[in-house]
Design a protein around this motif. Structure first.
Motif, PDB file in Angstrom:
ATOM      1  N   LEU A   1      23.119 -43.652  -0.607  1.00 21.87           N
ATOM      2  CA  LEU A   1      23.199 -42.721  -1.732  1.00 21.87           C
ATOM      3  C   LEU A   1      22.145 -41.649  -1.481  1.00 21.87           C
ATOM      4  O   LEU A   1      20.960 -41.965  -1.334  1.00 21.87           O
TER       5      LEU A   1
ATOM      6  N   LEU B   1      24.648 -41.231  -9.633  1.00 25.11           N
ATOM      7  CA  LEU B   1      26.070 -41.200  -9.371  1.00 25.11           C
ATOM      8  C   LEU B   1      26.746 -40.125 -10.218  1.00 25.11           C
ATOM      9  O   LEU B   1      26.274 -39.788 -11.304  1.00 25.11           O
TER      10      LEU B   1
ATOM     11  N   HIS C   1      29.980 -37.230  -0.896  1.00 26.29           N
ATOM     12  CA  HIS C   1      29.031 -37.506  -1.969  1.00 26.29           C
ATOM     13  C   HIS C   1      28.027 -38.608  -1.656  1.00 26.29           C
ATOM     14  O   HIS C   1      27.259 -39.008  -2.527  1.00 26.29           O
ATOM     15  N   PHE C   2      28.008 -39.099  -0.447  1.00 29.20           N
ATOM     16  CA  PHE C   2      26.988 -40.016   0.031  1.00 29.20           C
ATOM     17  C   PHE C   2      27.036 -39.982   1.551  1.00 29.20           C
ATOM     18  O   PHE C   2      27.910 -39.338   2.143  1.00 29.20           O
TER      19      PHE C   2
ATOM     20  N   GLU D   1      34.597 -41.841  -4.825  1.00 25.72           N
ATOM     21  CA  GLU D   1      34.568 -41.894  -3.369  1.00 25.72           C
ATOM     22  C   GLU D   1      34.048 -43.245  -2.878  1.00 25.72           C
ATOM     23  O   GLU D   1      34.542 -43.794  -1.882  1.00 25.72           O
TER      24      GLU D   1
ATOM     25  N   SER E   1      31.222 -39.266  -6.889  1.00 26.45           N
ATOM     26  CA  SER E   1      30.669 -40.297  -6.010  1.00 26.45           C
ATOM     27  C   SER E   1      31.167 -41.688  -6.395  1.00 26.45           C
ATOM     28  O   SER E   1      31.405 -42.536  -5.528  1.00 26.45           O
TER      29      SER E   1
END
Length: 277
Positions: free
Chosen positions: A32, A41, A18-19, A48, A45
Motif C-alpha cells: 500500500l 484506502l 492504486h498500490f 483493485e 484501491s
C-alpha cells in the motif's frame, strides 16, 4: 494474457494503479503506497485489491503473498475525504454496494489458495486492521498500532467480517474490547494476545515476512492451499465432520506427486523439492 475481474493474468504482468505489486518467483508482495497519508484506502484501491486477490485464485505461478505498507505504516483505513465524506451523500443502495465490495475483498483474501503474510508496522487502523486480520499470518513490530475504529465514527464493529474472524484470533472477550472501544492494540500486547505471530525490528520486518512467505511458497503449494481452505471451512463444522473432511482431503493429497517426492527424498536423505502437483 487472460483477464479475471479486470486483473491481468499472469499476475506478474499486472501493473496496478492504486498500490505497488512485485512478483519475484513464487512470491508476490503487495505494498500500500501512499506513505504521505499513512497508506489509506480509496474506492478504487479497495476494488483493485479485491480483483487482485480474486485473480490469484487462478494464478499457478504465485505460491504466497506478502502485504505491507510503505513509509513505516501499514494502512490508516478508509480515506476520510475520499471515502467517508462521499459516503454521507450515498443512498442506501449505494452504501450497500460499498459495504459489499469491501466485504468481497476479505472474501477474496480468504478464497485465494496462497497463504497471505501481513507485515505490519506503525498505524494499522480501520480497514487496515481488517486487511491484517484477514491475512493468514501476521508479523509486526513493537511500534505497530492496530485499531478497529468503526465505533469511533458511529458505526458497529461488525465490519468486513470482524465479529466472525477477530474472536477466532484473540478470543471473544478481547475482540469485544477492541470492537467496543476502538482502542489501539500495541505490538507487544498484540503478540501476547496472539494477533501477531511474532515481532521483529522495523528494518527487519519486510525481510522477515518475505522469508516466511518464501518458506511457505517452497513447500507443497497444492497441499498448502488445501490447508488454508480447511482452516476456513472447518469453522462451520462439528469436530466429527471436520475429522471426516480432513480424512477425505488427506487421502486425496496422498495421490499427489509432491507426496511421492517427499517420501523418495526422505529415503535418499535429501530435502524434497515440491512442485505443487
Amino acid at each position: 494474457m487472460t483477464h479475471a475481474n479486470d486483473t491481468i493474468l499472469p499476475v506478474r504482468e499486472f501493473t496496478p494503479e492504486h498500490f505497488k505489486l512485485e512478483v519475484d518467483g513464487k512470491l508476490a508482495t503487495v505494498t500500500l503506497n501512499r506513505p504521505d497519508r499513512k497508506n489509506p484506502l480509496t474506492f478504487e484501491s479497495y476494488a483493485e485489491l479485491r480483483d487482485l486477490f480474486r485473480a490469484l485464485q487462478y494464478e499457478p505461478e504465485v505460491k504466497a503473498v506478502v502485504i505491507t505498507g510503505a513509509g513505516g505504516n501499514f494502512c490508516s483505513g478508509g480515506d476520510v475525504f475520499e471515502i467517508i465524506g462521499p459516503l454521507l451523500d450515498r443512498d442506501m443502495v449505494g452504501l450497500m454496494e460499498f459495504t459489499q465490495m469491501t466485504g468481497d475483498l476479505v472474501k477474496a483474501m480468504r478464497a485465494c489458495p496462497q497463504p497471505v503474510v501481513a507485515a505490519v508496522d506503525g498505524v494499522c487502523a480501520g480497514a487496515g486492521a481488517i486487511l491484517a486480520m484477514a491475512s493468514d499470518i501476521r508479523i509486526g513490530t513493537a511500534g505497530a498500532k492496530v485499531a478497529f475504529l468503526f465505533n469511533r465514527v458511529g458505526l458497529a464493529g461488525c465490519d468486513m467480517g470482524a465479529c466472525a474472524i477477530l474472536p477466532r484470533i484473540v478470543g471473544q472477550g478481547r475482540a469485544g474490547e477492541l470492537l467496543y472501544t476502538g482502542r489501539s492494540l500495541g505490538g507487544e500486547e498484540g503478540e501476547r494476545w496472539g494477533f501477531f505471530n511474532r515481532l521483529v525490528a522495523p528494518d527487519e520486518l519486510l525481510g522477515a515476512a518475505r522469508e516466511l512467505a518464501r518458506r511457505i511458497a517452497d513447500g507443497p503449494s497444492f497441499a498448502n492451499g488445501i490447508t488454508k481452505k480447511m482452516l476456513h471451512m472447518e469453522w462451520s463444522m462439528g469436530v466429527d465432520q471436520a475429522i471426516d473432511a480432513e480424512a477425505l482431503a488427506q487421502g486425496m493429497l496422498m495421490r499427489t506427486r509432491d507426496f511421492s517426492r517427499a517420501f523418495h527424498a526422505f529415503a535418499a536423505k535429501r530435502k524434497p523439492e515440491f512442485e505443487g502437483n
